[in-house]
Design an enzyme around this catalytic site. Structure first.
Site, PDB file in Angstrom:
ATOM      1  N   LEU A 342       0.780  -1.037  -0.060  1.00 31.24           N
ATOM      2  CA  LEU A 342       0.070   0.211  -0.124  1.00 31.24           C
ATOM      3  C   LEU A 342       0.576   1.190   0.133  1.00 31.24           C
ATOM      4  O   LEU A 342       0.328   2.149  -0.571  1.00 31.24           O
ATOM      5  CB  LEU A 342      -1.144   0.037   1.139  1.00 31.24           C
ATOM      6  CG  LEU A 342      -2.028  -0.996   1.356  1.00 31.24           C
ATOM      7  CD1 LEU A 342      -2.488  -1.024   3.040  1.00 31.24           C
ATOM      8  CD2 LEU A 342      -3.175  -0.941   0.407  1.00 31.24           C
ATOM      9  N   SER A 344       5.203   2.849   1.217  1.00 25.15           N
ATOM     10  CA  SER A 344       6.477   2.485   1.781  1.00 25.15           C
ATOM     11  C   SER A 344       7.041   3.657   2.396  1.00 25.15           C
ATOM     12  O   SER A 344       6.716   4.753   2.063  1.00 25.15           O
ATOM     13  CB  SER A 344       7.335   1.735   0.723  1.00 25.15           C
ATOM     14  OG  SER A 344       7.562   2.658  -0.279  1.00 25.15           O
ATOM     15  N   GLY A 345       8.388   3.350   3.065  1.00 28.49           N
ATOM     16  CA  GLY A 345       8.998   4.430   3.895  1.00 28.49           C
ATOM     17  C   GLY A 345      10.516   3.923   4.016  1.00 28.49           C
ATOM     18  O   GLY A 345      10.577   2.956   3.934  1.00 28.49           O
ATOM     19  N   ASN A 346      11.201   4.739   5.008  1.00 33.60           N
ATOM     20  CA  ASN A 346      12.323   4.148   5.588  1.00 33.60           C
ATOM     21  C   ASN A 346      12.392   2.907   6.449  1.00 33.60           C
ATOM     22  O   ASN A 346      13.313   2.170   6.295  1.00 33.60           O
ATOM     23  CB  ASN A 346      13.024   5.160   6.229  1.00 33.60           C
ATOM     24  CG  ASN A 346      13.738   6.357   5.253  1.00 33.60           C
ATOM     25  OD1 ASN A 346      13.612   6.075   4.286  1.00 33.60           O
ATOM     26  ND2 ASN A 346      13.587   7.708   6.043  1.00 33.60           N
ATOM     27  N   PHE A 347      11.184   2.806   7.078  1.00 31.66           N
ATOM     28  CA  PHE A 347      11.021   1.695   8.025  1.00 31.66           C
ATOM     29  C   PHE A 347      10.985   0.370   7.323  1.00 31.66           C
ATOM     30  O   PHE A 347      11.237  -0.750   7.906  1.00 31.66           O
ATOM     31  CB  PHE A 347       9.821   1.921   8.992  1.00 31.66           C
ATOM     32  CG  PHE A 347       8.620   2.138   8.168  1.00 31.66           C
ATOM     33  CD1 PHE A 347       7.863   1.113   7.910  1.00 31.66           C
ATOM     34  CD2 PHE A 347       8.144   3.250   7.575  1.00 31.66           C
ATOM     35  CE1 PHE A 347       6.750   1.195   6.789  1.00 31.66           C
ATOM     36  CE2 PHE A 347       7.253   3.532   6.611  1.00 31.66           C
ATOM     37  CZ  PHE A 347       6.299   2.244   6.298  1.00 31.66           C
ATOM     38  N   GLY A 348      10.322   0.301   6.147  1.00 36.31           N
ATOM     39  CA  GLY A 348       9.937  -0.789   5.578  1.00 36.31           C
ATOM     40  C   GLY A 348       8.604  -0.506   4.585  1.00 36.31           C
ATOM     41  O   GLY A 348       8.701   0.421   3.983  1.00 36.31           O
ATOM     42  N   VAL A 350       4.323  -0.780   3.777  1.00 35.86           N
ATOM     43  CA  VAL A 350       2.864  -1.094   4.386  1.00 35.86           C
ATOM     44  C   VAL A 350       1.829  -1.963   3.498  1.00 35.86           C
ATOM     45  O   VAL A 350       1.923  -1.807   2.200  1.00 35.86           O
ATOM     46  CB  VAL A 350       2.027   0.130   4.545  1.00 35.86           C
ATOM     47  CG1 VAL A 350       0.816  -0.147   5.025  1.00 35.86           C
ATOM     48  CG2 VAL A 350       3.027   1.068   5.349  1.00 35.86           C
ATOM     49  N   LYS A 367       2.073  -2.499   8.699  1.00 35.33           N
ATOM     50  CA  LYS A 367       3.185  -1.772   8.622  1.00 35.33           C
ATOM     51  C   LYS A 367       4.396  -2.661   9.016  1.00 35.33           C
ATOM     52  O   LYS A 367       4.471  -2.913  10.048  1.00 35.33           O
ATOM     53  CB  LYS A 367       3.386  -0.550   9.516  1.00 35.33           C
ATOM     54  CG  LYS A 367       4.179   0.694   9.178  1.00 35.33           C
ATOM     55  CD  LYS A 367       3.966   1.894   9.989  1.00 35.33           C
ATOM     56  CE  LYS A 367       4.720   3.080   9.549  1.00 35.33           C
ATOM     57  NZ  LYS A 367       4.375   4.326  10.075  1.00 35.33           N
ATOM     58  N   ASP A 459       3.020  15.573  12.930  1.00 34.82           N
ATOM     59  CA  ASP A 459       3.379  15.320  11.357  1.00 34.82           C
ATOM     60  C   ASP A 459       2.292  15.416  10.762  1.00 34.82           C
ATOM     61  O   ASP A 459       1.888  14.564   9.659  1.00 34.82           O
ATOM     62  CB  ASP A 459       4.044  13.852  11.492  1.00 34.82           C
ATOM     63  CG  ASP A 459       4.718  13.678  10.170  1.00 34.82           C
ATOM     64  OD1 ASP A 459       4.954  14.484   9.365  1.00 34.82           O
ATOM     65  OD2 ASP A 459       5.298  12.623   9.551  1.00 34.82           O
TER      66      ASP A 459
END
Ligand code: ADP
Ligand code: MG
EC number: 2.7.10.2
Length: 617
Positions: A342, A344-348, A350, A367, A459
């Protein structure tokens, strides 16, 4: 409909002529001093009260059938605000132009009219019965969906009117009209045996006449060959003003003792919401059959799914059975993870998934933390989970729980339509400004809840507002959020980090101080993003340039399609000193009033062609 004048500071609501004159006297009686009030005689109409030459002048403003407003003999205008704007530039028949609004004293709200309070109790009853909501969930639904719910229930408002007699025969109607005064124009309305048809009984020259009221295929009411109306009470209000084929216009109500307007607390009989399965226990037993009139009414609303119709309005744990299993940590065997990403980001990334509960399976967004991630990142995700775990609001993405398995996973409610900025950029043509304002009102409701619970989001941005559908927004991404101490109004960050500077208030950047008021600043930027349909704020400027821009007292311009009232609100969100900025409680109220006024206008626009056609028949 919500009052189209509710947002005007010089609108007093339902006050009498004498009260209007009193306000004008107190304000000094200057030539051109004016105020606006609800017309007590015609529904949807107003009266403009104006001072000239130390005298009072009162002008009824009528709502025409095509939804426009006009002073008798004057030009039509699309709303009361536009009408007043026009007469402030051009007297056009008035003794002088409108020069000075006589604004309500601070703290004074417009006086609700009889129909307003009736309407409020009907909306509340309807929401309670249709969606089985109570407490906060009920209140939030009433506030956020009042315009839509009102459209749905407008069809039954006549049942609360004193002229409506729910169960009398033709003979009884005649008996009632012949007893007591037999003034010309005395009338009542009653349902006939043939479902969906009614009769209007009217006395004239000591004779009672009965007129049949039918419904056409689209559910509109009319006396054969006569003007068509969406609701029975509109038909009656119109026939009070104009005979329109009747032998005489409606003058005096032949009242039904039991259905008096005063009975506002009684549970109304309500139509069934089109997208909700019919629940028999929500209907009263007095023989009301909703099918023909109400379901076929509000055609435009039929396809519209309200937030309360979705599975994510209430928490999946609002069911006491499911609540028994509520724990922060979820069992891996109950979680199915899809390949579909769905976001994504730095963490990994979704991922889409399904979570199996006791009684149901729910769609979820998961997530997933990259397995290579350090301990610090795991802790961060756990903090995010802890924050979300304490929140429960229809306009906030809820956490279902955390799952520790092949990776650390945060399992959330699904908001399938994705981030607001992307949605608006892709669907600009299909989403009118009123829809954008509706979504931003929901964000304001979610933020008001956070403010009350003493959380700072830190945020808030259009990318972190996720949509369930085109009419339902939820705030997400609590990665930077903090719970404030009971006595604290702000959080001080130990050091600056990777921050979304373009969304941050000056005190965040200069002093690392974060409060609900700095979230209000971010809300203003989010509002700007929404009203530009997903553009990037501050164009190509870099963070330090934006800081300089703000410190110089400059602010972003009004987006091309943005209504002035909304831009004024944005600018208030960007007041330099945090103490001077509005709170979310203020912001929510201001957006709400504006959104209600737009919702009532949108209806007029869509109805105008039909109404005009009806006038000419
Ligand atoms: P980040 O901290 O990286 O910004 P977010 O929580 O904002 O992470 O999620 C990143 C993206 O994943 C979002 O922009 C969105 O596309 C998708 N996403 C996150 N949560 C959900 C959700 N509950 N439902 C649907 N999509 C989601
Ligand atoms: Mg995000």
């Amino acid at each position: 409909m919500p009052d189209a004048a509710a947002h005007l500071p010089f609108f007093y609501g339902s006050i009498s002529r004498a009260e209007a004159e009193e306000h004008l006297k107190l304000a000094g009686m200057a030539d051109g001093l004016f105020l606006l009030r609800q017309c007590l005689r015609s529904l949807g109409g107003y009266v403009l009260s104006l001072v000239y030459d130390l005298r009072f002048h009162h002008y009824p403003i009528e709502r025409q059938l095509n939804g426009t407003y006009a002073i008798a003999g004057g030009k039509p205008h699309c709303g009361p605000a536009e009408l007043c704007e026009f007469y402030s530039k051009d007297a056009d028949g008035l003794p002088c132009p409108l020069r000075k609004p006589c604004n309500r004293p601070s703290g004074m709200e417009p006086q609700p009219g009889v129909f307003d309070s009736l309407r409020n109790s009907m909306v509340r009853d309807y929401v309670r019965q249709t969606w089985k909501l109570e407490g906060d969930a009920l209140e939030q639904a009433v506030i956020s969906q009042a315009p839509q719910v009102e459209k749905l229930i407008a069809t039954t408002a006549h049942e609360r009117m004193p002229w409506y007699h729910s169960s009398i025969s033709r003979e009884e109607a005649e008996h009632k009209l012949y007893s007591g005064s037999q003034h010309d124009g005395k009338f009542l309305l009653r349902p006939r045996k043939e479902q969906g048809t009614y009769a209007l009984s009217l006395i004239y020259g000591k004779t009672v006449y009965h007129y049949l009221i039918n419904q056409d295929k689209s559910g509109k009411y009319c006396i054969p060959e006569g003007t068509k109306f969406d609701t029975l009470w509109q038909l009656v209000e119109y026939l009070k003003l104009k005979a329109d084929g009747l032998i005489y216009c409606l003058k005096e109500i032949c009242p039904n003792a039991s259905a008096s307007i005063a009975a506002v607390t009684a549970a109304p009989t309500l139509p069934v919401h089109p997208s909700t399965p019919r629940r028999n226990d929500t209907l009263n037993s007095d023989g009301y059959t909703p099918e023909p009139a109400c379901l076929s009414k509000s055609q435009g609303e039929k396809s519209r799914v309200l937030p309360m119709d979705t599975s994510v309005y209430e928490s999946p744990y609002s069911d006491p059975e499911e609540l028994k299993d509520k724990k922060l940590f979820l069992k891996r065997e109950n979680l199915m993870i899809d390949e579909v990403e769905l976001g994504s980001g730095n963490f990994g990334c979704v991922r889409k998934g399904v979570y199996k509960m006791r009684k149901k399976q729910i769609d979820v967004a998961i997530k997933v933390l990259k397995s290579t991630n350090e301990k610090a990142e795991k802790e961060e995700m756990m903090k995010e989970a802890q924050i979300m775990h304490q929140l429960d609001n229809p306009y906030i993405v809820r956490i279902i729980g955390v799952c520790k398995a092949e990776a650390l996973m945060l399992v959330m409610e699904m908001a399938i339509a994705g981030p607001l900025n992307k949605f608006l950029a892709a669907k600009k043509e299909e989403v009118p400004v009123s829809n954008v304002v509706e979504l931003m009102h929901q964000v304001a409701m979610g933020m008001k809840y956070l403010e009350e619970k003493n959380f700072v989001h830190r945020d808030l941005a259009a990318r972190n507002v996720l949509l369930v559908n085109q009419h339902y927004a939820k705030i997400s991404d609590f990665g930077l959020s903090k719970a404030l101490g009971a006595d604290d109004s702000y959080y001080t960050a130990r050091s600056a980090g990777k921050w979304p500077l373009k969304w941050y208030a000056p005190e965040c950047i200069n002093y690392r101080k974060f409060s609900s008021r700095s979230d209000v600043w971010s809300y203003g930027v989010t509002m700007w993003e929404a009203l530009t349909y997903g553009q990037k704020p501050y164009k190509k400027m870099k963070g330090p340039e934006v800081i300089k821009f703000i410190e110089e007292g400059k602010r972003m311009d009004c987006p091309p399609e943005c209504p002035p009232d909304i831009y004024t609100l944005m600018r208030d969100c960007w007041i330099y000193k945090w103490e001077d900025r509005p709170s979310f409680s203020d912001v929510e109220q201001r957006v709400r009033i504006y959104y209600y006024s737009l919702a009532s206008k949108a209806e007029e626009v869509s109805e105008a062609p039909q109404a005009e056609e009806a006038t000419s028949t």
